[in-house]
Design a protein around this motif. Structure first.
Motif, PDB file in Angstrom:
ATOM      1  N   SER A 131       0.853  -1.152  -0.076  1.00 56.36           N
ATOM      2  CA  SER A 131       0.001  -0.074  -0.012  1.00 56.36           C
ATOM      3  C   SER A 131       0.866   1.218   0.076  1.00 56.36           C
ATOM      4  O   SER A 131       1.964   1.089   0.497  1.00 56.36           O
ATOM      5  N   CYS A 132       0.380   2.598  -0.411  1.00 60.52           N
ATOM      6  CA  CYS A 132       1.220   3.773  -0.496  1.00 60.52           C
ATOM      7  C   CYS A 132       1.733   3.831   0.939  1.00 60.52           C
ATOM      8  O   CYS A 132       2.986   4.399   0.999  1.00 60.52           O
ATOM      9  N   GLU A 133       1.105   3.761   2.078  1.00 66.01           N
ATOM     10  CA  GLU A 133       1.627   3.924   3.163  1.00 66.01           C
ATOM     11  C   GLU A 133       2.758   3.041   3.682  1.00 66.01           C
ATOM     12  O   GLU A 133       3.552   3.369   4.367  1.00 66.01           O
ATOM     13  N   GLU A 134       2.265   1.774   3.421  1.00 68.15           N
ATOM     14  CA  GLU A 134       3.654   0.853   3.959  1.00 68.15           C
ATOM     15  C   GLU A 134       4.849   1.034   2.918  1.00 68.15           C
ATOM     16  O   GLU A 134       6.066   0.917   3.385  1.00 68.15           O
ATOM     17  N   ALA A 135       4.628   1.256   1.795  1.00 70.73           N
ATOM     18  CA  ALA A 135       5.820   1.717   0.620  1.00 70.73           C
ATOM     19  C   ALA A 135       6.604   2.950   1.356  1.00 70.73           C
ATOM     20  O   ALA A 135       7.803   2.736   1.581  1.00 70.73           O
ATOM     21  N   THR A 136       5.685   4.172   1.581  1.00 70.46           N
ATOM     22  CA  THR A 136       6.289   5.105   2.324  1.00 70.46           C
ATOM     23  C   THR A 136       7.103   4.826   3.559  1.00 70.46           C
ATOM     24  O   THR A 136       8.286   5.231   3.783  1.00 70.46           O
ATOM     25  N   SER A 137       6.536   3.954   4.212  1.00 73.05           N
ATOM     26  CA  SER A 137       7.161   3.644   5.625  1.00 73.05           C
ATOM     27  C   SER A 137       8.540   2.733   5.410  1.00 73.05           C
ATOM     28  O   SER A 137       9.594   3.094   6.018  1.00 73.05           O
ATOM     29  N   LEU A 138       8.227   1.700   4.365  1.00 71.33           N
ATOM     30  CA  LEU A 138       9.718   1.033   3.968  1.00 71.33           C
ATOM     31  C   LEU A 138      10.495   2.004   3.646  1.00 71.33           C
ATOM     32  O   LEU A 138      11.932   1.646   3.954  1.00 71.33           O
ATOM     33  N   LEU A 139      10.328   2.706   2.349  1.00 72.61           N
ATOM     34  CA  LEU A 139      11.409   3.439   2.068  1.00 72.61           C
ATOM     35  C   LEU A 139      12.015   4.536   3.039  1.00 72.61           C
ATOM     36  O   LEU A 139      13.142   4.807   2.884  1.00 72.61           O
ATOM     37  N   LYS A 140      11.182   5.079   3.843  1.00 74.60           N
ATOM     38  CA  LYS A 140      11.793   5.914   4.962  1.00 74.60           C
ATOM     39  C   LYS A 140      12.694   5.167   5.802  1.00 74.60           C
ATOM     40  O   LYS A 140      13.833   5.643   6.088  1.00 74.60           O
ATOM     41  N   LYS A 141      12.601   3.848   6.184  1.00 73.56           N
ATOM     42  CA  LYS A 141      13.284   3.226   6.877  1.00 73.56           C
ATOM     43  C   LYS A 141      14.369   2.800   6.141  1.00 73.56           C
ATOM     44  O   LYS A 141      15.535   2.817   6.781  1.00 73.56           O
ATOM     45  N   ASN A 142      14.126   2.270   4.906  1.00 71.52           N
ATOM     46  CA  ASN A 142      15.511   2.136   4.100  1.00 71.52           C
ATOM     47  C   ASN A 142      16.583   3.181   3.998  1.00 71.52           C
ATOM     48  O   ASN A 142      17.761   3.122   4.061  1.00 71.52           O
ATOM     49  N   LEU A 143      15.892   4.712   3.725  1.00 78.19           N
ATOM     50  CA  LEU A 143      16.611   5.697   3.444  1.00 78.19           C
ATOM     51  C   LEU A 143      17.502   5.969   4.933  1.00 78.19           C
ATOM     52  O   LEU A 143      18.676   6.256   4.894  1.00 78.19           O
TER      53      LEU A 143
END
Length: 196
Positions: A131-143
């Motif tokens: 989901s867009c929210e999960e993707a944002t969370s995952l990408l922020k964590k990866n960043l």
């Protein structure tokens, strides 16, 4: 007093290791260093040169990792921007027109309607839908992880450069000490031959 001085000369000054990178030993007294290690001058120089080459090899590996991370961080930020753009367009009824890379040098145009999910490449030819929210969370964590790894890597490189400098100085000190000792022996030998 004798016990204190012998214990301080028994353990050479070494810097502790950092993440598997051994610390270099700064040699103040070359003669003591050679006695403690049991090396002759040539063996000590060979050991130090080998250590210097090991440091250079590790430095090359760390620099490659640094380049990879420095390339990865903008990619993650770009992905975050894309997901944010998709979320901003969601619910407006307006389609998003985007060009995307299908393969190296091959692009296609896509019309993206309201969508609640995105697909992310995870690596090793694996793509998952989030989901867009999960993707944002995952990408922020990866960043955050990539930036933290880059900071650690930069600190490792600085530590490594310090070890290279100390090793180079030690090599010079051992070499210069050997030249000085040869000159002393040469002068002593020439003065005894003149006296005869």
């Amino acid at each position: 007093m004798a016990a204190a001085s012998s214990s301080s000369t028994e353990s050479p000054k070494t810097t502790t290791e950092r993440r598997g990178i051994p610390g270099a030993q700064f040699v103040e007294d070359v003669e003591t260093y050679l006695t403690q290690t049991g090396f002759d001058v040539n063996s000590a120089l060979a050991f130090l040169q080998e250590r210097l080459q090991q440091y250079k090899l590790v430095e090359m590996k760390l620099l490659a990792q640094q380049r990879d991370l420095q390339a990865k961080i903008p990619d993650i930020e770009k992905c975050l921007d894309v997901v944010a753009t998709l979320e901003a367009k969601k619910g407006t009824g307006e389609a998003l027109i985007a060009d995307f890379e299908v393969s190296e040098g091959i692009y296609s145009r896509a019309r993206i309607e309201d969508n609640d999910s995105v697909c992310l490449w995870l690596g090793a030819n694996v793509m998952l839908e989030y989901s867009c929210e999960e993707a944002t969370s995952l990408l922020k964590k990866n960043l955050e992880n990539a930036k933290a790894s880059l900071e650690v890597l930069i600190a490792d490189l600085q530590f490594l450069r310090d070890q290279v400098t100390v090793t180079q100085v030690t090599i010079a000190r051992v070499y210069n000490w050997d030249v000085h000792q040869r000159r002393i022996r040469q002068i002593a030998a020439s003065s005894t031959s003149k006296d005869s």
